[in-house]
Design a protein around this motif. Structure first.
Motif, mmCIF file in Angstrom:
data_model
loop_
_atom_site.group_PDB
_atom_site.id
_atom_site.type_symbol
_atom_site.label_atom_id
_atom_site.label_comp_id
_atom_site.label_asym_id
_atom_site.label_seq_id
_atom_site.Cartn_x
_atom_site.Cartn_y
_atom_site.Cartn_z
ATOM 1 N N GLN A 39 0.748 -1.228 0.102
ATOM 2 C CA GLN A 39 -0.030 0.020 -0.045
ATOM 3 C C GLN A 39 0.763 1.122 0.059
ATOM 4 O O GLN A 39 0.448 2.376 -0.618
ATOM 5 C CB GLN A 39 -1.057 -0.127 1.210
ATOM 6 N N ASP A 40 1.940 1.497 0.698
ATOM 7 C CA ASP A 40 2.934 2.580 0.729
ATOM 8 C C ASP A 40 3.166 2.929 -0.780
ATOM 9 O O ASP A 40 3.851 4.145 -0.998
ATOM 10 C CB ASP A 40 4.348 2.039 1.440
ATOM 11 N N GLN A 44 1.743 7.479 -1.014
ATOM 12 C CA GLN A 44 2.826 7.839 -0.434
ATOM 13 C C GLN A 44 2.771 9.370 -0.319
ATOM 14 O O GLN A 44 1.966 9.926 -0.877
ATOM 15 C CB GLN A 44 4.078 7.346 -0.999
ATOM 16 N N LYS A 45 3.510 9.920 0.739
ATOM 17 C CA LYS A 45 3.373 11.433 0.918
ATOM 18 C C LYS A 45 4.067 12.414 -0.118
ATOM 19 O O LYS A 45 3.593 13.264 -0.381
ATOM 20 C CB LYS A 45 4.107 11.721 2.253
#
Ligand code: HEC
Length: 191
Positions: A39-40, A44-45
């Protein structure tokens, strides 16, 4: 014999699994989103290039800092000065070799043909729709000007025609294009 049976069963189930995964021969459109295993990687940011930066309120793609230039870029000494540009010397003066002409033709067909036309007569496919028609590049006027003057128009633009310096960062491309225009002029005069 028993071992062979096990192997056969394993291969049949592997084949079954494969067809199940590929959904048979035809790909099917899924209305549900994929299952995200890692999922990351999707959430992601990092800001995506075309996205909106919620912190600064700006576009995700930032403009380069002021004064940034492309690699290999040289500022043009005769910006806004056609008379100065006309004095520039063509490093390939009169070179109508296949290599130079092939390069010039590629650039002409990519950037100029739409307006100035295949033979340079100013009758490119978009010319019909233009209020100010592109003049021919094979006119007596352009036959009469120096190579530097044509190079200047390509580099700095003229009137409503914009500069093509960023499309042809390498000066060699622009000079090869000048020579290609010279070859179109010769063709028009039947030389
Ligand atoms: C979008 C259409 C368009 C494209 C593409 C274009 N031009 Fe032009 N060009 C014009 C127009 C319109 C003029 C007349 C501009 C003026 O004087 O106001 C012009 C003028 C010129 C002139 C001067 C002609 C004269 O009689 O004064 C030359 C030479 C020229 N263009 C070469 C090129 C070359 C080489 C390219 C490709 C790198 C190119 N043009 C791409 C529209 C275009």
């Amino acid at each position: 014999m028993k071992r062979q049976m096990i192997l056969l069963t394993l291969s049949i189930s592997a084949l079954g699994l494969f067809t199940a995964c590929t959904g048979g021969s035809r790909p099917t459109l899924h209305s549900e989103p994929n299952v995200e295993l890692v999922q990351d990687m999707m959430d992601q940011k990092a800001i995506k290039a075309q996205d909106y930066d919620h912190v600064t309120g700006e576009a995700g793609s930032r403009l380069p800092p002021a004064g940034t230039v492309p690699q290999g870029y040289k500022p043009y000494a005769f910006k806004g000065n056609p008379a100065g540009g006309a004095t520039l010397k063509n490093p390939f003066t009169g070179d109508l070799s296949p290599e130079v002409l092939a390069l010039g033709q590629k650039k002409y067909e990519t950037y100029c043909l739409v307006c100035h036309g295949v033979t340079g007569a100013g009758d490119g496919p978009v010319a019909a729709k233009m209020a100010l028609k592109p003049p021919p590049v094979t006119s007596d006027k352009i036959i009469g000007v120096s190579d530097g003057a044509i190079y200047h128009i390509i580099t700095d633009g003229q009137g409503v025609m914009s500069s093509y310096a960023y499309q042809m960062v390498d000066e060699k491309d622009r000079w090869a294009l000048v020579n290609y225009i010279r070859s179109l002029q010769k063709l028009k005069r039947g030389q």
